[in-house]
Design a protein around this motif. Structure first.
Motif, PDB file in Angstrom:
ATOM      1  N   PHE A   1       0.812  -1.208   0.000  1.00  0.00           N
ATOM      2  CA  PHE A   1       0.000   0.000   0.000  1.00  0.00           C
ATOM      3  C   PHE A   1       0.849   1.263   0.000  1.00  0.00           C
ATOM      4  O   PHE A   1       0.479   2.264  -0.607  1.00  0.00           O
ATOM      5  N   TYR A   2       1.990   1.232   0.705  1.00  0.00           N
ATOM      6  CA  TYR A   2       2.776   2.441   0.939  1.00  0.00           C
ATOM      7  C   TYR A   2       4.145   2.430   0.269  1.00  0.00           C
ATOM      8  O   TYR A   2       4.861   3.417   0.346  1.00  0.00           O
ATOM      9  N   GLY A   3       4.515   1.341  -0.362  1.00  0.00           N
ATOM     10  CA  GLY A   3       5.824   1.255  -0.991  1.00  0.00           C
ATOM     11  C   GLY A   3       5.879   2.000  -2.313  1.00  0.00           C
ATOM     12  O   GLY A   3       4.862   2.500  -2.813  1.00  0.00           O
ATOM     13  N   PRO A   4       7.063   2.081  -2.906  1.00  0.00           N
ATOM     14  CA  PRO A   4       7.220   2.768  -4.196  1.00  0.00           C
ATOM     15  C   PRO A   4       6.295   2.166  -5.256  1.00  0.00           C
ATOM     16  O   PRO A   4       6.198   0.957  -5.397  1.00  0.00           O
ATOM     17  N   GLY A   5       5.570   3.026  -5.950  1.00  0.00           N
ATOM     18  CA  GLY A   5       4.678   2.594  -7.015  1.00  0.00           C
ATOM     19  C   GLY A   5       3.330   2.073  -6.535  1.00  0.00           C
ATOM     20  O   GLY A   5       2.517   1.637  -7.342  1.00  0.00           O
ATOM     21  N   SER A   6       3.070   2.122  -5.252  1.00  0.00           N
ATOM     22  CA  SER A   6       1.803   1.614  -4.710  1.00  0.00           C
ATOM     23  C   SER A   6       0.775   2.746  -4.591  1.00  0.00           C
ATOM     24  O   SER A   6       1.119   3.912  -4.766  1.00  0.00           O
ATOM     25  N   PRO A   7      -0.474   2.422  -4.274  1.00  0.00           N
ATOM     26  CA  PRO A   7      -1.516   3.454  -4.233  1.00  0.00           C
ATOM     27  C   PRO A   7      -1.211   4.635  -3.311  1.00  0.00           C
ATOM     28  O   PRO A   7      -1.494   5.771  -3.654  1.00  0.00           O
ATOM     29  N   TYR A   8      -0.648   4.364  -2.131  1.00  0.00           N
ATOM     30  CA  TYR A   8      -0.337   5.429  -1.184  1.00  0.00           C
ATOM     31  C   TYR A   8       1.166   5.683  -1.104  1.00  0.00           C
ATOM     32  O   TYR A   8       1.651   6.273  -0.143  1.00  0.00           O
ATOM     33  N   GLY A   9       1.908   5.261  -2.109  1.00  0.00           N
ATOM     34  CA  GLY A   9       3.364   5.387  -2.125  1.00  0.00           C
ATOM     35  C   GLY A   9       3.847   6.820  -2.033  1.00  0.00           C
ATOM     36  O   GLY A   9       4.968   7.071  -1.594  1.00  0.00           O
ATOM     37  N   VAL A  10       3.019   7.776  -2.427  1.00  0.00           N
ATOM     38  CA  VAL A  10       3.392   9.183  -2.361  1.00  0.00           C
ATOM     39  C   VAL A  10       3.637   9.629  -0.919  1.00  0.00           C
ATOM     40  O   VAL A  10       4.388  10.580  -0.671  1.00  0.00           O
ATOM     41  N   PHE A  11       3.047   8.907   0.054  1.00  0.00           N
ATOM     42  CA  PHE A  11       3.194   9.273   1.466  1.00  0.00           C
ATOM     43  C   PHE A  11       4.434   8.673   2.118  1.00  0.00           C
ATOM     44  O   PHE A  11       4.780   9.046   3.238  1.00  0.00           O
ATOM     45  N   ALA A  12       5.101   7.746   1.475  1.00  0.00           N
ATOM     46  CA  ALA A  12       6.255   7.066   2.073  1.00  0.00           C
ATOM     47  C   ALA A  12       7.364   8.058   2.386  1.00  0.00           C
ATOM     48  O   ALA A  12       7.775   8.848   1.533  1.00  0.00           O
ATOM     49  N   GLY A  13       7.817   8.041   3.642  1.00  0.00           N
ATOM     50  CA  GLY A  13       8.872   8.940   4.071  1.00  0.00           C
ATOM     51  C   GLY A  13       8.427  10.384   4.219  1.00  0.00           C
ATOM     52  O   GLY A  13       9.252  11.279   4.239  1.00  0.00           O
ATOM     53  N   ARG A  14       7.142  10.591   4.341  1.00  0.00           N
ATOM     54  CA  ARG A  14       6.602  11.958   4.403  1.00  0.00           C
ATOM     55  C   ARG A  14       5.588  12.093   5.536  1.00  0.00           C
ATOM     56  O   ARG A  14       5.151  11.115   6.126  1.00  0.00           O
ATOM     57  N   ASP A  15       5.176  13.333   5.787  1.00  0.00           N
ATOM     58  CA  ASP A  15       4.060  13.611   6.683  1.00  0.00           C
ATOM     59  C   ASP A  15       2.802  13.540   5.831  1.00  0.00           C
ATOM     60  O   ASP A  15       2.551  14.402   4.990  1.00  0.00           O
ATOM     61  N   ALA A  16       2.006  12.507   6.038  1.00  0.00           N
ATOM     62  CA  ALA A  16       0.832  12.250   5.199  1.00  0.00           C
ATOM     63  C   ALA A  16      -0.431  12.921   5.723  1.00  0.00           C
ATOM     64  O   ALA A  16      -1.490  12.778   5.119  1.00  0.00           O
ATOM     65  N   SER A  17      -0.352  13.659   6.798  1.00  0.00           N
ATOM     66  CA  SER A  17      -1.543  14.206   7.453  1.00  0.00           C
ATOM     67  C   SER A  17      -2.427  15.018   6.513  1.00  0.00           C
ATOM     68  O   SER A  17      -3.632  14.790   6.433  1.00  0.00           O
ATOM     69  N   ARG A  18      -1.857  15.964   5.800  1.00  0.00           N
ATOM     70  CA  ARG A  18      -2.654  16.828   4.920  1.00  0.00           C
ATOM     71  C   ARG A  18      -3.275  16.021   3.774  1.00  0.00           C
ATOM     72  O   ARG A  18      -4.438  16.203   3.434  1.00  0.00           O
ATOM     73  N   GLY A  19      -2.513  15.129   3.192  1.00  0.00           N
ATOM     74  CA  GLY A  19      -3.056  14.307   2.105  1.00  0.00           C
ATOM     75  C   GLY A  19      -4.195  13.408   2.570  1.00  0.00           C
ATOM     76  O   GLY A  19      -5.200  13.253   1.878  1.00  0.00           O
ATOM     77  N   LEU A  20      -4.061  12.826   3.758  1.00  0.00           N
ATOM     78  CA  LEU A  20      -5.119  11.976   4.291  1.00  0.00           C
ATOM     79  C   LEU A  20      -6.338  12.810   4.669  1.00  0.00           C
ATOM     80  O   LEU A  20      -7.477  12.368   4.478  1.00  0.00           O
ATOM     81  N   ALA A  21      -6.118  14.015   5.190  1.00  0.00           N
ATOM     82  CA  ALA A  21      -7.228  14.883   5.597  1.00  0.00           C
ATOM     83  C   ALA A  21      -8.042  15.350   4.401  1.00  0.00           C
ATOM     84  O   ALA A  21      -9.262  15.472   4.479  1.00  0.00           O
ATOM     85  N   THR A  22      -7.363  15.611   3.299  1.00  0.00           N
ATOM     86  CA  THR A  22      -8.037  16.138   2.111  1.00  0.00           C
ATOM     87  C   THR A  22      -8.328  15.058   1.077  1.00  0.00           C
ATOM     88  O   THR A  22      -8.829  15.365   0.002  1.00  0.00           O
ATOM     89  N   PHE A  23      -8.018  13.816   1.414  1.00  0.00           N
ATOM     90  CA  PHE A  23      -8.233  12.678   0.516  1.00  0.00           C
ATOM     91  C   PHE A  23      -7.545  12.902  -0.825  1.00  0.00           C
ATOM     92  O   PHE A  23      -8.102  12.629  -1.873  1.00  0.00           O
ATOM     93  N   SER A  24      -6.330  13.406  -0.773  1.00  0.00           N
ATOM     94  CA  SER A  24      -5.564  13.679  -1.979  1.00  0.00           C
ATOM     95  C   SER A  24      -4.298  12.828  -1.994  1.00  0.00           C
ATOM     96  O   SER A  24      -3.564  12.778  -1.008  1.00  0.00           O
TER      97      SER A  24
END
Length: 192
Positions: free
Chosen positions: A97-120
């Motif tokens: 889910f979170y690895g490179p090339g996966s659906p949520y891979g953009v969040f790997a190694g990052r603060d995902a709070s804003r993306g999860l809050a805005t569903f982006s």
């Protein structure tokens, strides 16, 4: 008795003519036979797919944004960390889910709070500096807290995301660093 065998032969003949009389039926029979072959061949396989050994549990520590970026799943260890609402979680076992090339891979190694809050799931919502989330609506903040609870239940908490100028905590091996998290054994945690 002869009538029974004659009627059975007639029945069998009608079944065969019905099954093989139409090209569509022949095609469907071939598909069914292929699927049955795949099902039974898969069950008989004695060579299980080798799994990569799990990484050892990460020692608790705090992270700056720069330090967090090192854990995007692309390094030699392949460890993936994600920060949600100021807390850092080891999501390596969820790499599909979170690895490179996966659906949520953009969040790997990052603060995902804003993306999860805005569903982006785009990189433009991720900031390169510390994000205090002060401009989010109450509904978006509630969403962040729900995500945080899900991560807390499913993944290992490994530390805090440091604000600029904040001093890292000094964790000990016996101290419960995350008082909001109830004590759970590894067996109780869900696997991906």
């Amino acid at each position: 008795m002869a009538e029974n065998s004659a009627s059975e032969a007639g029945f069998i003949s009608r079944v065969f003519s019905e099954l093989f009389g139409s090209p569509l039926n022949v095609g469907l029979l071939c598909i069914c036979a292929f699927l049955l072959y795949k099902i039974f061949k898969g069950r008989g396989s004695s060579d299980p797919i080798p799994k990569k050994p799990e990484l050892p549990k990460m020692k608790k520590r705090d992270f700056t944004l720069e330090q967090l970026r090192e854990f995007d799943g692309k390094g030699p260890e392949g460890r993936i960390l994600i920060a949600v609402n100021g807390k850092v979680f080891d999501v390596t076992r969820g790499k599909r889910f979170y690895g490179p090339g996966s659906p949520y891979g953009v969040f790997a190694g990052r603060d995902a709070s804003r993306g999860l809050a805005t569903f982006s799931l785009t990189e433009d919502v991720l900031k390169d500096e510390y994000d205090d989330l002060s401009d989010l609506t109450s509904m978006q903040m509630e969403s962040v807290r729900e995500w945080e609870m899900q991560f807390t239940e499913k993944y290992d908490y490994v530390g805090q995301l440091l604000k600029p100028g904040e001093v890292p905590h000094d964790y000990t091996d016996t101290e419960d660093e995350n008082p909001e998290k109830s004590e759970k054994s590894e067996a109780e945690k869900k696997t991906d």
